[in-house]
Design a protein around this motif. Structure first.
Motif: not given
Length: 137
Positions: A24-38
């Motif tokens: 991750l390089d930015s806060f914008r990528e956190l949503r994708g992280l959460r979705a993929a992790l779930r």
């Protein structure tokens, strides 16, 4: 007393196997992280997967805010444990819990990790600082 508490220094389960990682390089990528992790941990109890997503997001947010990019988030498995490990490149700031901060004042990521995870700790290598939290799978 200043309310600051250090996390224990330890590596998580040395035999852990990486399931997936995100850079991750930015806060914008956190949503994708959460979705993929779930999606990946969907087979675990609902509360565990939700708590893992919260902790991963909080630890990644801390690393993006206070560390040096890139932030690397890894999902690991060791036996009956799933482990979220977040690494950044700031070797000079040890993670500390601010136990005196009121709810709603921000900075609760490590407190949430301690409340939601079975175990939490951190360690440093020559190039990165790692904060981790383990959960039952």
């Amino acid at each position: 007393m200043d309310g600051m508490t250090s996390l224990p220094t330890s590596t998580p389960h040395p035999a852990a196997v990486e399931i997936r990682s995100w850079s991750l390089d930015s806060f914008r990528e956190l949503r994708g992280l959460r979705a993929a992790l779930r999606e990946i941990v969907a087979g675990t109890a609902g509360e565990v997967s939700d708590r893992m997503a919260v902790v991963a997001t909080e630890l990644a947010t801390n690393a993006l805010r206070h560390g040096r990019p890139p932030t690397v988030v890894r999902l690991l498995r060791s036996g009956d444990r799933l482990i979220i490990e977040v690494a950044d490149h700031d070797l000079f700031a040890a993670p500390e819990l601010d136990e005196g901060r009121p709810l709603g004042a921000g900075g609760l990521g490590l407190q949430l990790a301690r409340a939601f995870a079975t175990d939490v700790g951190w360690y440093a290598t020559e190039t990165t600082k790692h904060v981790w939290a383990s959960f039952p799978s």
